[in-house]
Write an enzyme that holds these catalytic residues in place. Structure first.
Site, PDB file in Angstrom:
ATOM      1  N   LYS A 116       0.820  -1.220   0.000  1.00  8.76           N
ATOM      2  CA  LYS A 116       0.000   0.000   0.000  1.00  8.76           C
ATOM      3  C   LYS A 116       0.851   1.267   0.000  1.00  8.76           C
ATOM      4  O   LYS A 116       0.578   2.211  -0.736  1.00  8.76           O
ATOM      5  CB  LYS A 116      -0.899   0.020   1.236  1.00  8.76           C
ATOM      6  CG  LYS A 116      -2.020  -1.013   1.209  1.00  8.76           C
ATOM      7  CD  LYS A 116      -2.977  -0.764   2.375  1.00  8.76           C
ATOM      8  CE  LYS A 116      -4.132  -1.739   2.363  1.00  8.76           C
ATOM      9  NZ  LYS A 116      -3.891  -2.920   3.207  1.00  8.76           N
ATOM     10  N   GLU A 198      -4.402   7.285   6.935  1.00  6.32           N
ATOM     11  CA  GLU A 198      -5.100   7.807   5.771  1.00  6.32           C
ATOM     12  C   GLU A 198      -6.373   8.483   6.257  1.00  6.32           C
ATOM     13  O   GLU A 198      -7.038   7.960   7.151  1.00  6.32           O
ATOM     14  CB  GLU A 198      -5.468   6.632   4.858  1.00  6.32           C
ATOM     15  CG  GLU A 198      -5.600   6.969   3.407  1.00  6.32           C
ATOM     16  CD  GLU A 198      -5.612   5.698   2.568  1.00  6.32           C
ATOM     17  OE1 GLU A 198      -4.623   5.410   1.884  1.00  6.32           O
ATOM     18  OE2 GLU A 198      -6.631   4.990   2.626  1.00  6.32           O
ATOM     19  N   ASN A 293      -4.828  -2.691  -9.058  1.00  3.78           N
ATOM     20  CA  ASN A 293      -4.893  -4.148  -9.166  1.00  3.78           C
ATOM     21  C   ASN A 293      -4.236  -4.547 -10.477  1.00  3.78           C
ATOM     22  O   ASN A 293      -4.670  -4.136 -11.546  1.00  3.78           O
ATOM     23  CB  ASN A 293      -6.338  -4.635  -9.119  1.00  3.78           C
ATOM     24  CG  ASN A 293      -6.933  -4.445  -7.745  1.00  3.78           C
ATOM     25  OD1 ASN A 293      -6.264  -4.670  -6.736  1.00  3.78           O
ATOM     26  ND2 ASN A 293      -8.165  -4.010  -7.685  1.00  3.78           N
ATOM     27  N   ARG A 295      -4.071  -6.974 -12.602  1.00  4.15           N
ATOM     28  CA  ARG A 295      -4.644  -8.181 -13.211  1.00  4.15           C
ATOM     29  C   ARG A 295      -5.970  -7.814 -13.860  1.00  4.15           C
ATOM     30  O   ARG A 295      -6.422  -6.685 -13.750  1.00  4.15           O
ATOM     31  CB  ARG A 295      -4.914  -9.206 -12.109  1.00  4.15           C
ATOM     32  CG  ARG A 295      -5.799  -8.611 -11.033  1.00  4.15           C
ATOM     33  CD  ARG A 295      -6.253  -9.600 -10.001  1.00  4.15           C
ATOM     34  NE  ARG A 295      -6.704  -8.947  -8.790  1.00  4.15           N
ATOM     35  CZ  ARG A 295      -7.904  -8.424  -8.593  1.00  4.15           C
ATOM     36  NH1 ARG A 295      -8.803  -8.478  -9.557  1.00  4.15           N
ATOM     37  NH2 ARG A 295      -8.234  -7.841  -7.469  1.00  4.15           N
TER      38      ARG A 295
END
Lengths: 459, 73
Positions: A116, A198, A293, A295
């Site tokens: 992250k 965050e 992501n 993919r």
């Protein structure tokens, strides 16, 4: 075209990849665990090879077994699908080392986007707006100071965490130390107690951009998807275009997403995820990058429906070294598409999974504008080893209202014996005033479920 | 005094055993955590009492309705 292609996955996505390969004349190799010897994806491929016992760690996550299967079958490329090994950089490298083309991005891009904090650093370099936050190791006192600067409420996230674990929300300065301690404890279970902060967005909407890159430096986007209706941080309904999105904001998000893809040296299909503040209309100042992501996504069919493209075909062409088939200005978005994930689960019992033998299964016939991507059929047994999603229903209609109505009707036609389905729940959701108005946040689905459980007391 | 048999509500694998024989439990306490279809599902004690037997082991594959524990109330 590159082939034979080994499909390192199972269920609907393995069947869906095999369908495109078949259309293009590319031979396919399925792999299966002992639980899946009779599965639909085994029949969908030209040949199939057993890779191990039912547990994912011993089969669909077993890199040596999958590489051995590819060698045995003479495969030249590997499509990882989604989930399982699709975002595993070691697997991408193992494929390359075995002389196999990994149908996905370079291992370096998977790694850069896998953490992250590292992903946010890449986004910052690419000039992509981020939620106010704090990354990097720091003392508890320094973090408390950072939280004050960011402004409460603040999310504390384990850098190595995932799936909602290692995440805690601090409402105010008084609650911060306890939330931090809890997040650090859970983070330690991932082998790394580093946390990041965050800003918390109370009415968050999930908006993501589909990007594609080739090996020749071309990067384009194929528009956005709104995936806000979720349970347990998992999407159940996805749609494109996003309610409230206009061409100017789409172009701006496209610029951000493609800049990020370029920065990380991306190749193939990827999704750049953003969080939007749902308490305001969508706008460039109220939407921020969260993660990428690396993919194909579960929900890629909604993009296929509004663009008229086959994203798996694009993946295969790019893996073979071809250029992107379209330039950005040639991408056309038409009508509205919505996907519903049909799962073997019981919404009334907090989405309790429902494994079992499927004695009967009725799914709607794919008619004009309706696509049904299924991974099981009547007679199959759903085992506890894998995901409860059994099919995806995707509708394409001229406008959003028609798409909602027709998808709800398609869900009404779903029926199973032996397992429970979430079809009636999803149909009700699609007919709710909030969904019809558009722009629900990620908490709406659970609120809608609770409403359904509140049965009036008989007088 | 009565003995209650606790059963699994779905086909699953035993992921974790949270309380062993002899442990005092209250109604609603998690005794065992099951795992099925990528979800963790706690088996909750149906009453206040003492666990007399845990009938499964971590890693076991179990069927819906299978007895997993006994509790004396």
């Amino acid at each position: 075209m590159i082939g034979p292609v080994l499909i390192a996955n199972r269920g609907e996505i393995a069947c869906r990849i095999a369908a495109t390969c078949r259309r293009l004349g590319v031979p396919t190799v399925a792999v299966f665990s002992d639980a899946d010897a009779e599965a639909m994806h085994v029949a969908a491929a030209d040949r199939a090879i057993r890779i191990g016992p039912p547990r994912p760690a011993e089969s669909y996550l077993n890199i040596p077994a999958i590489i051995a299967a590819a060698r045995e079958a003479g495969a030249r490329a590997v499509h990882p699908g989604y989930g399982f090994l699709s975002e595993n950089a070691d697997f991408a490298e193992a494929c390359a080392a075995a002389g196999l083309v990994f149908i996905g991005p370079p291992a370096s891009a998977i790694r850069a986007m896998g953490g992250k904090a590292a992903a946010k650093a890449v986004a910052r370099r690419a000039g992509v707006p981020l939620l106010p936050g704090h990354e990097g190791d720091a003392s508890d006192a320094e973090l408390a100071e950072a939280a004050q600067r960011i402004g409460y409420p603040v999310m504390i996230k384990a850098v190595a965490g995932g799936g909602g674990r290692g995440m805690r929300r601090a409402e105010d300065a008084a609650g911060f130390p306890a939330a931090l301690a809890a997040a650090r404890r859970e983070a330690a279970a991932f082998g790394d107690s580093t946390v990041m902060l965050e800003k918390f967005v109370p009415q968050a909407r999930h908006i993501e951009m589909q990007v594609f890159a080739d090996r020749h430096g071309n990067v384009i986007h194929l528009g956005e998807r709104d995936c806000s209706p979720q349970r347990r941080n998992q999407k159940l309904i996805e749609e494109a275009p996003a309610p409230g999105m206009d061409a100017a904001l789409r172009a701006e998000l496209g610029r951000r997403a493609t800049a990020l893809a370029r920065e990380v040296g991306y190749v193939g299909a990827g999704t750049v995820e953003f969080v939007a503040d749902g308490s305001r209309p969508l706008g460039p100042d109220s939407i921020w990058f969260i993660e990428m992501n690396t993919r194909l996504q579960v929900e890629h069919p909604v993009t296929e429906m509004i663009t008229g493209l086959d994203l798996v075909e694009w993946q295969l062409r790019i893996a073979a070294g071809e250029r992107l088939p379209l330039r950005q200005e040639e991408v056309r978005l038409t009508g509205h598409a919505i996907e519903a994930r049909l799962c073997a689960e019981d919404p009334a019992r907090n989405f309790l999974p429902s494994p079992g033998h499927i004695a009967a299964l009725d799914l709607p016939e794919p008619i004009e504008g309706l696509r049904v991507d299924a991974g099981v059929r009547a007679g199959d047994t759903l085992t506890p080893f894998y995901d409860p999603m059994i099919a995806k229903l995707i509708i394409h209609a001229p406008n959003r209202a028609a798409a909602l109505a027709r998808l709800a009707e398609a869900l009404d036609a779903c029926r199973a014996e032996g397992i429970r389905l979430n079809a009636a729940f999803l149909a009700g959701l699609l007919r709710s005033p909030e969904m019809r108005a558009g722009g629900v946040d990620t908490h709406f689905l659970e609120a809608f479920r609770q409403r359904g459980l509140a049965v009036p007391t008989p007088a | 005094m009565a003995e209650i048999t606790v059963v699994a509500e779905l086909t699953s694998a035993v992921w974790k055993i949270e309380a062993g024989p002899g442990a005092r439990v209250s109604e609603g306490d998690a005794i065992i955590i099951l795992e099925s279809m990528k979800m963790e599902i706690p088996v909750l004690s149906p009453a206040d009492g003492t666990i007399t037997a845990i009938l499964v082991a971590e890693g076991d594959q179990i069927a819906e309705g299978q007895a997993v524990a006994r509790i004396e109330t």
